[in-house]
Enzyme design. Structure first.
Site, PDB file in Angstrom:
ATOM      1  CD  GLU A  78      -3.033  -0.959   2.245  1.00 30.54           C
ATOM      2  OE1 GLU A  78      -4.245  -0.921   2.032  1.00 30.54           O
ATOM      3  OE2 GLU A  78      -2.556  -1.003   3.387  1.00 30.54           O
TER       4      GLU A  78
ATOM      5  CB  CYS B   1       2.961   7.604   3.004  1.00 31.32           C
ATOM      6  SG  CYS B   1       3.322   6.435   4.315  1.00 31.32           S
TER       7      CYS B   1
ATOM      8  CB  CYS C 298       5.704  -4.874   9.301  1.00 32.72           C
ATOM      9  SG  CYS C 298       7.069  -4.149  10.247  1.00 32.72           S
TER      10      CYS C 298
ATOM     11  CB  CYS D  91       4.544  -1.839  16.766  1.00 30.30           C
ATOM     12  SG  CYS D  91       6.292  -1.646  16.363  1.00 30.30           S
TER      13      CYS D  91
ATOM     14  CB  CYS E 155       1.486  -0.812  13.952  1.00 26.75           C
ATOM     15  SG  CYS E 155       1.679  -0.566  12.172  1.00 26.75           S
TER      16      CYS E 155
ATOM     17  CB  CYS F 104       0.325   6.855  11.116  1.00 25.15           C
ATOM     18  SG  CYS F 104       0.722   8.488  10.579  1.00 25.15           S
TER      19      CYS F 104
HETATM   20  N1  SAH Z   1       8.410   0.695  10.623  1.00 23.96           N
HETATM   21  C1  SAH Z   1       8.717   2.109  10.526  1.00 23.96           C
HETATM   22  C2  SAH Z   1       8.011   2.761   9.374  1.00 23.96           C
HETATM   23  C3  SAH Z   1       6.508   2.873   9.538  1.00 23.96           C
HETATM   24  S1  SAH Z   1       6.177   4.518   9.922  1.00 23.96           S
HETATM   25  C4  SAH Z   1       8.415   2.783  11.830  1.00 23.96           C
HETATM   26  O1  SAH Z   1       7.717   2.192  12.649  1.00 23.96           O
HETATM   27  O2  SAH Z   1       8.880   3.886  12.062  1.00 23.96           O
HETATM   28  C5  SAH Z   1       4.560   4.479  10.530  1.00 23.96           C
HETATM   29  C6  SAH Z   1       4.433   5.384  11.737  1.00 23.96           C
HETATM   30  O3  SAH Z   1       3.076   5.321  12.212  1.00 23.96           O
HETATM   31  C7  SAH Z   1       5.312   4.904  12.865  1.00 23.96           C
HETATM   32  O4  SAH Z   1       5.770   5.978  13.624  1.00 23.96           O
HETATM   33  C8  SAH Z   1       4.323   4.092  13.662  1.00 23.96           C
HETATM   34  O5  SAH Z   1       4.747   3.892  14.971  1.00 23.96           O
HETATM   35  C9  SAH Z   1       3.089   4.938  13.564  1.00 23.96           C
HETATM   36  N2  SAH Z   1       1.860   4.210  13.872  1.00 23.96           N
HETATM   37  C10 SAH Z   1       1.686   2.867  13.865  1.00 23.96           C
HETATM   38  N3  SAH Z   1       0.429   2.557  14.201  1.00 23.96           N
HETATM   39  C11 SAH Z   1      -0.205   3.718  14.440  1.00 23.96           C
HETATM   40  C12 SAH Z   1      -1.537   4.050  14.806  1.00 23.96           C
HETATM   41  N4  SAH Z   1      -2.447   3.112  14.981  1.00 23.96           N
HETATM   42  N5  SAH Z   1      -1.853   5.357  14.946  1.00 23.96           N
HETATM   43  C13 SAH Z   1      -0.924   6.320  14.723  1.00 23.96           C
HETATM   44  N6  SAH Z   1       0.341   6.056  14.365  1.00 23.96           N
HETATM   45  C14 SAH Z   1       0.701   4.778  14.229  1.00 23.96           C
END
Ligand code: SAH
Length: 328
Positions: free
Chosen positions: A83, A97, A104, A108, A111, A318
């Site tokens: 995506e 983006c 992944c 986390c 996410c 995000c």
């Molecule tokens: N794996 C990398 C790149 C992905 S960036 C990283 O984690 O940095 C995606 C961003 O969105 C990251 O900062 C992640 O922590 C954040 N994110 C993940 N789930 C989210 C959510 N449910 N709401 C808001 N931000 C989120």
């Protein structure tokens, strides 16, 4: 576009080597068909149209948000979902983006991507093709590696894609790579010559809480991650952007803000507070709590902004990329 296939096809056609860059220049400018490449002989255009697809990805669905955000769900040739999201801002900025992996490998807890099955690393061409898809709609000026996947675990392809982004109109300074804090990846970025920016997904001010939210913290604990960011700052002379998702009652209390302010040197870090986008696991912090958190950081001279949420209605925000959105 698979540039190896392009090179082979041009070589097979007995074409001079400058044709490769001629074609690539058109591609970077967002042409939609070989027909438009008017400085190539007609017969060659027809041959390439038959032999070299303009993209390595096919679009499965595309969704449009009320705020102008567009999310595309693609399939790779081996049917892995990928995506990417185009964000349009009022000041005219157009930011894409992109994903660096299908799925992944990290987990986390907040996410959605971490909940789906990990597929594989994407190639540099597959990464560029996400940006090119949107470049064919309109000019773009920023790229963030904040889609699916952990870019530093696929750093070779990510940097190869970064090298070519200026051909699409995106300078290195307008390119950002986000990481969970994968230390070898941060070190690679510190050494690379391109002035791309680094964003660190921190989300907690201490190891106990961070490990709960992000299991990768057990492998690379805070002290090691921040030491790597310090090395990046020393070498690149650029600040690191810290991303901090605001989870109601979990990491958003005044004591967390104070602990974060004590942890982060304002000369090295700028903080971006991210309103949580629902994925089922948590509740997002109320706006007043986010504002209070921001003002505590500011009292400690730590610059902090609140991220503008885009595309939440189409699961494009995000943390919501899980290749499972409704079609719109
Ligand atoms: N794996 C990398 C790149 C992905 S960036 C990283 O984690 O940095 C995606 C961003 O969105 C990251 O900062 C992640 O922590 C954040 N994110 C993940 N789930 C989210 C959510 N449910 N709401 C808001 N931000 C989120």
């Amino acid at each position: 576009m698979d540039r190896a296939i392009l090179e082979q096809a041009l070589a097979d056609a007995g074409e001079p080597s400058y044709r490769v860059s001629q074609v690539w220049e058109w591609v970077g400018r967002g042409v939609r068909a070989y027909e438009e490449m008017t400085n190539l002989p007609l017969a060659l255009r027809e041959r390439l149209a038959a032999e070299v697809p303009l993209s390595t990805l096919s679009v499965r669905t595309e969704a449009r948000s009320d705020d102008g955000t567009v999310k595309a769900l693609f399939d790779t040739a081996d049917e892995r979902p990928v995506e990417a999201v185009l964000m349009r801002y009022r000041d005219g900025r157009r930011s894409v983006c992109v994903s660096s992996q299908s799925g992944c490998p990290l987990t986390c807890t907040f996410c959605a991507t971490g909940q789906m099955k990990f597929g594989r690393n994407l190639s540099a061409d597959e990464i560029l093709d996400q940006a090119l898809h949107f470049r064919r709609i309109e000019e773009i000026d920023h790229v963030v590696f904040m889609g699916m996947g952990e870019p530093t675990m696929n750093i070779g392809a990510v940097l190869a894609a970064c090298e070519l982004l200026p051909d699409l109109g995106v300078t290195h300074r307008r390119t950002a790579i986000s990481t969970v804090g994968w230390v070898p990846g941060i070190d690679r970025l510190a050494e690379c010559e391109m002035p791309v920016s680094l964003a660190l997904s921190l989300h907690a001010p201490n190891d106990g809480l961070r490990s709960q939210l992000m299991p990768v913290n057990d492998r690379y604990p805070l002290a090691e991650v921040l030491a790597a960011c310090d090395r990046y700052r020393a070498r690149r002379r650029r600040k690191v952007f810290v991303e901090y998702v605001m989870l109601d009652g979990i990491n958003d209390l005044p004591e967390h803000a104070r602990e974060l302010a004590a942890l982060l040197d304002p000369r090295v870090y700028k903080v971006n507070l991210i309103p949580y986008n629902p994925t089922g696991a948590y509740d997002g912090s109320p706006p007043e709590r986010i504002e209070r958190f921001r003002s505590i950081l500011a009292e400690h001279r730590l610059a902090a902004t609140v991220r503008l949420t885009r595309g939440r209605d189409i699961d494009a925000a995000c943390g919501q990329l899980a290749a499972a959105s409704p079609t719109a």
